[in-house]
Design a protein around this motif. Sequence first.
Motif, PDB file in Angstrom:
ATOM      1  N   LYS A  30       4.947  14.454  -7.947  1.00  0.00           N
ATOM      2  CA  LYS A  30       3.981  13.974  -6.963  1.00  0.00           C
ATOM      3  C   LYS A  30       3.081  12.916  -7.592  1.00  0.00           C
ATOM      4  O   LYS A  30       2.730  13.011  -8.758  1.00  0.00           O
ATOM      5  CB  LYS A  30       3.136  15.128  -6.454  1.00  0.00           C
ATOM      6  CG  LYS A  30       3.916  16.124  -5.632  1.00  0.00           C
ATOM      7  CD  LYS A  30       2.999  17.123  -4.992  1.00  0.00           C
ATOM      8  CE  LYS A  30       3.846  18.040  -4.135  1.00  0.00           C
ATOM      9  NZ  LYS A  30       3.056  18.765  -3.189  1.00  0.00           N
TER      10      LYS A  30
ATOM     11  N   ARG B  64      -3.429  11.334  -7.378  1.00  0.00           N
ATOM     12  CA  ARG B  64      -4.360  10.761  -6.412  1.00  0.00           C
ATOM     13  C   ARG B  64      -5.662  10.342  -7.091  1.00  0.00           C
ATOM     14  O   ARG B  64      -6.210  11.083  -7.907  1.00  0.00           O
ATOM     15  CB  ARG B  64      -4.671  11.781  -5.323  1.00  0.00           C
ATOM     16  CG  ARG B  64      -3.443  12.344  -4.658  1.00  0.00           C
ATOM     17  CD  ARG B  64      -3.297  11.763  -3.282  1.00  0.00           C
ATOM     18  NE  ARG B  64      -2.159  12.378  -2.604  1.00  0.00           N
ATOM     19  CZ  ARG B  64      -1.101  11.681  -2.240  1.00  0.00           C
ATOM     20  NH1 ARG B  64      -1.032  10.406  -2.507  1.00  0.00           N
ATOM     21  NH2 ARG B  64      -0.103  12.259  -1.622  1.00  0.00           N
TER      22      ARG B  64
ATOM     23  N   GLN C  20       0.252   9.523 -16.102  1.00  0.00           N
ATOM     24  CA  GLN C  20      -0.498  10.547 -15.382  1.00  0.00           C
ATOM     25  C   GLN C  20      -1.294  11.433 -16.337  1.00  0.00           C
ATOM     26  O   GLN C  20      -2.455  11.753 -16.072  1.00  0.00           O
ATOM     27  CB  GLN C  20       0.439  11.391 -14.524  1.00  0.00           C
ATOM     28  CG  GLN C  20       0.957  10.662 -13.313  1.00  0.00           C
ATOM     29  CD  GLN C  20       1.844  11.528 -12.443  1.00  0.00           C
ATOM     30  OE1 GLN C  20       2.292  12.598 -12.837  1.00  0.00           O
ATOM     31  NE2 GLN C  20       2.107  11.052 -11.236  1.00  0.00           N
TER      32      GLN C  20
ATOM     33  N   GLN D  55       2.206   4.062 -12.041  1.00  0.00           N
ATOM     34  CA  GLN D  55       2.690   4.950 -10.989  1.00  0.00           C
ATOM     35  C   GLN D  55       3.132   4.147  -9.770  1.00  0.00           C
ATOM     36  O   GLN D  55       4.160   4.437  -9.153  1.00  0.00           O
ATOM     37  CB  GLN D  55       1.577   5.923 -10.626  1.00  0.00           C
ATOM     38  CG  GLN D  55       1.915   6.918  -9.565  1.00  0.00           C
ATOM     39  CD  GLN D  55       0.777   7.882  -9.359  1.00  0.00           C
ATOM     40  OE1 GLN D  55       0.690   8.859 -10.061  1.00  0.00           O
ATOM     41  NE2 GLN D  55      -0.097   7.605  -8.403  1.00  0.00           N
TER      42      GLN D  55
ATOM     43  N   LYS E 178       7.213   3.617  -8.388  1.00  0.00           N
ATOM     44  CA  LYS E 178       7.438   4.356  -7.145  1.00  0.00           C
ATOM     45  C   LYS E 178       8.771   3.920  -6.545  1.00  0.00           C
ATOM     46  O   LYS E 178       9.059   2.731  -6.425  1.00  0.00           O
ATOM     47  CB  LYS E 178       6.304   4.077  -6.167  1.00  0.00           C
ATOM     48  CG  LYS E 178       6.388   4.875  -4.901  1.00  0.00           C
ATOM     49  CD  LYS E 178       5.183   4.588  -4.014  1.00  0.00           C
ATOM     50  CE  LYS E 178       5.289   5.402  -2.743  1.00  0.00           C
ATOM     51  NZ  LYS E 178       4.168   5.118  -1.850  1.00  0.00           N
TER      52      LYS E 178
END
Length: 160
Positions: A2, A5, A88, A142, A146
Amino acid sequence: MKPLRPALLAGIAVVSGVLAWAGAKLWDSVGDLPGIPTAAPVVLAVVAVVLLAAAISIRGRLRAQRDREPDAKGVDPLVAARVVVLGQASALVAALAVGVYGGTGVFLLSLLDQPARKSQAVTAGFTVLAGLAVIVAALWIQHICKLPEDHDDPTAPAPR
């Protein structure tokens, strides 16, 4: 995997910043607050540069692969996944560092009349800026890595 955010990173920074400010205030009332390491902004800046270099490299190779340039080196999907995971993890640690050094720096603003504390406040500020650079570079990696959504593939699993 995932995507990370920005709201989660901001939440980590705010919570750790408030806790660091309260901890610094409490520590200073009990004894002498320890100094801020001068290596902190340097280490975070190096991590930001490494992530930025990885992002530029992968972006260039993906563009060459997309444009079907001759002799274009593709990007191994496993390498791209590892770079995203590295980004991340770096962003999570940087968000924590931004909060801790930001909270401590805010506390040190009340002690600017002391030269040593003024220097530590400046170091904390540079650490926050370097941490933000790590977060930006990680979010860019990121974004670059994607995968495009394939709406035409009838065998693709439905999104949840």
